[in-house]
Design a protein around this motif. Structure first.
Motif, PDB file in Angstrom:
ATOM      1  N   THR A   1       0.839  -1.202   0.000  1.00 57.80           N
ATOM      2  CA  THR A   1       0.000   0.000   0.000  1.00 57.80           C
ATOM      3  C   THR A   1       0.873   1.250   0.000  1.00 57.80           C
ATOM      4  O   THR A   1       0.908   1.969  -0.981  1.00 57.80           O
ATOM      5  CB  THR A   1      -0.948   0.021   1.220  1.00 57.80           C
ATOM      6  N   SER A   2       1.578   1.487   1.085  1.00 59.63           N
ATOM      7  CA  SER A   2       2.406   2.689   1.144  1.00 59.63           C
ATOM      8  C   SER A   2       3.871   2.406   0.816  1.00 59.63           C
ATOM      9  O   SER A   2       4.579   3.291   0.365  1.00 59.63           O
ATOM     10  CB  SER A   2       2.310   3.331   2.532  1.00 59.63           C
ATOM     11  N   GLN A   3       4.324   1.185   1.022  1.00 58.92           N
ATOM     12  CA  GLN A   3       5.719   0.806   0.735  1.00 58.92           C
ATOM     13  C   GLN A   3       5.723  -0.052  -0.526  1.00 58.92           C
ATOM     14  O   GLN A   3       5.396  -1.222  -0.478  1.00 58.92           O
ATOM     15  CB  GLN A   3       6.335   0.021   1.901  1.00 58.92           C
ATOM     16  N   LYS A   4       6.108   0.530  -1.637  1.00 58.23           N
ATOM     17  CA  LYS A   4       6.036  -0.179  -2.914  1.00 58.23           C
ATOM     18  C   LYS A   4       7.160  -1.189  -3.093  1.00 58.23           C
ATOM     19  O   LYS A   4       7.068  -2.076  -3.929  1.00 58.23           O
ATOM     20  CB  LYS A   4       6.084   0.816  -4.076  1.00 58.23           C
ATOM     21  N   TYR A   5       8.229  -1.050  -2.348  1.00 60.32           N
ATOM     22  CA  TYR A   5       9.360  -1.973  -2.488  1.00 60.32           C
ATOM     23  C   TYR A   5      10.069  -2.115  -1.148  1.00 60.32           C
ATOM     24  O   TYR A   5       9.984  -1.246  -0.284  1.00 60.32           O
ATOM     25  CB  TYR A   5      10.340  -1.497  -3.559  1.00 60.32           C
ATOM     26  N   ALA A   6      10.754  -3.215  -0.974  1.00 62.58           N
ATOM     27  CA  ALA A   6      11.500  -3.471   0.262  1.00 62.58           C
ATOM     28  C   ALA A   6      12.836  -2.733   0.204  1.00 62.58           C
ATOM     29  O   ALA A   6      13.393  -2.497  -0.868  1.00 62.58           O
ATOM     30  CB  ALA A   6      11.739  -4.966   0.424  1.00 62.58           C
ATOM     31  N   VAL A   7      13.335  -2.383   1.376  1.00 58.92           N
ATOM     32  CA  VAL A   7      14.648  -1.747   1.496  1.00 58.92           C
ATOM     33  C   VAL A   7      15.533  -2.708   2.287  1.00 58.92           C
ATOM     34  O   VAL A   7      15.117  -3.293   3.282  1.00 58.92           O
ATOM     35  CB  VAL A   7      14.539  -0.375   2.201  1.00 58.92           C
ATOM     36  N   TYR A   8      16.769  -2.851   1.834  1.00 61.21           N
ATOM     37  CA  TYR A   8      17.708  -3.803   2.426  1.00 61.21           C
ATOM     38  C   TYR A   8      18.931  -3.079   2.969  1.00 61.21           C
ATOM     39  O   TYR A   8      19.179  -1.921   2.664  1.00 61.21           O
ATOM     40  CB  TYR A   8      18.153  -4.823   1.373  1.00 61.21           C
ATOM     41  N   LYS A   9      19.696  -3.807   3.766  1.00 60.65           N
ATOM     42  CA  LYS A   9      20.984  -3.315   4.265  1.00 60.65           C
ATOM     43  C   LYS A   9      21.897  -4.519   4.428  1.00 60.65           C
ATOM     44  O   LYS A   9      21.437  -5.664   4.494  1.00 60.65           O
ATOM     45  CB  LYS A   9      20.828  -2.574   5.586  1.00 60.65           C
ATOM     46  N   THR A  10      23.191  -4.258   4.469  1.00 62.40           N
ATOM     47  CA  THR A  10      24.118  -5.354   4.718  1.00 62.40           C
ATOM     48  C   THR A  10      23.975  -5.772   6.182  1.00 62.40           C
ATOM     49  O   THR A  10      23.707  -4.947   7.048  1.00 62.40           O
ATOM     50  CB  THR A  10      25.572  -4.955   4.412  1.00 62.40           C
ATOM     51  N   SER A  11      24.162  -7.044   6.443  1.00 64.84           N
ATOM     52  CA  SER A  11      23.948  -7.576   7.787  1.00 64.84           C
ATOM     53  C   SER A  11      25.097  -7.183   8.717  1.00 64.84           C
ATOM     54  O   SER A  11      26.139  -6.682   8.286  1.00 64.84           O
ATOM     55  CB  SER A  11      23.840  -9.095   7.735  1.00 64.84           C
ATOM     56  N   PHE A  12      24.902  -7.441   9.992  1.00 66.81           N
ATOM     57  CA  PHE A  12      25.938  -7.199  10.991  1.00 66.81           C
ATOM     58  C   PHE A  12      27.177  -8.031  10.672  1.00 66.81           C
ATOM     59  O   PHE A  12      28.301  -7.551  10.770  1.00 66.81           O
ATOM     60  CB  PHE A  12      25.408  -7.530  12.382  1.00 66.81           C
ATOM     61  N   LYS A  13      26.960  -9.274  10.246  1.00 72.52           N
ATOM     62  CA  LYS A  13      28.068 -10.166   9.878  1.00 72.52           C
ATOM     63  C   LYS A  13      28.890  -9.561   8.739  1.00 72.52           C
ATOM     64  O   LYS A  13      30.127  -9.559   8.780  1.00 72.52           O
ATOM     65  CB  LYS A  13      27.492 -11.525   9.463  1.00 72.52           C
ATOM     66  N   CYS A  14      28.208  -9.017   7.745  1.00 72.41           N
ATOM     67  CA  CYS A  14      28.882  -8.392   6.603  1.00 72.41           C
ATOM     68  C   CYS A  14      29.642  -7.145   7.031  1.00 72.41           C
ATOM     69  O   CYS A  14      30.796  -6.946   6.636  1.00 72.41           O
ATOM     70  CB  CYS A  14      27.851  -8.049   5.535  1.00 72.41           C
ATOM     71  N   SER A  15      29.026  -6.317   7.843  1.00 66.28           N
ATOM     72  CA  SER A  15      29.678  -5.091   8.311  1.00 66.28           C
ATOM     73  C   SER A  15      30.925  -5.408   9.125  1.00 66.28           C
ATOM     74  O   SER A  15      31.955  -4.723   9.003  1.00 66.28           O
ATOM     75  CB  SER A  15      28.719  -4.262   9.155  1.00 66.28           C
ATOM     76  N   GLN A  16      30.858  -6.450   9.932  1.00 65.54           N
ATOM     77  CA  GLN A  16      32.017  -6.854  10.731  1.00 65.54           C
ATOM     78  C   GLN A  16      33.150  -7.364   9.843  1.00 65.54           C
ATOM     79  O   GLN A  16      34.318  -7.060  10.087  1.00 65.54           O
ATOM     80  CB  GLN A  16      31.625  -7.931  11.746  1.00 65.54           C
TER      81      GLN A  16
END
Length: 146
Positions: free
Chosen positions: A84-99
């Motif tokens: 409805t209001s969010q037409k697409y998902a937003v992602y981020k790199t995981s904690f494991k990836c950031s570490q």
């Protein structure tokens, strides 16, 4: 203050980049393209699937890369799609990836050394290539100008 090319050269930041990249890929079961793509996405902070597709253009084609990185926990959902209001998902790199990426930076800046213990997947003397990499790791650790 802005960093210049001569500053990077004086820091010897990329002197051992290949060795560190090979270590990270073998230790964490990634390909070179996967690791470099994760570094790109980590710099973007939050991204969409289209941002991922734009980042993949310069790498070898891998149809399953998106699902594999999500399944293995390298990419997390930051905000779900709700139609409805969010037409697409937003992602981020995981904690494991950031570490992992932070650890790569620390190793490149000589704040931390590559692991040389018996438990290390990368530091095993099984093949000729392993012996060459072990010699390179030893030389990197002994290098006082890195």
């Amino acid at each position: 203050m802005r960093i210049t090319a001569s500053d990077l050269r004086e820091m010897n930041l990329f002197k051992y980049y290949r060795l560190v990249r090979k270590w990270a890929c073998k230790t964490y079961g990634l390909t070179d393209a996967d690791l470099e793509l994760l570094i790109y996405l980590d710099c973007k902070s939050r991204f969409t699937r289209n941002n991922f597709i734009e980042g993949v253009y310069t790498y070898s084609w891998d149809k399953n890369r998106w699902e594999r990185l999500r399944r293995e926990g390298w990419i997390d959902v930051w905000r779900e799609r709700n139609r409805t209001s969010q037409k697409y998902a937003v992602y981020k790199t995981s904690f494991k990836c950031s570490q992992l990426i932070s650890r790569i930076y620390r190793i490149l800046l000589a704040e931390e050394d590559l692991p040389t213990s018996e438990r290390s997947k990368f530091y095993k003397n099984k093949s000729y290539t392993d012996k060459v990499y072990n010699k390179s790791i030893d030389d990197m650790i002994k290098d006082k100008n890195r």
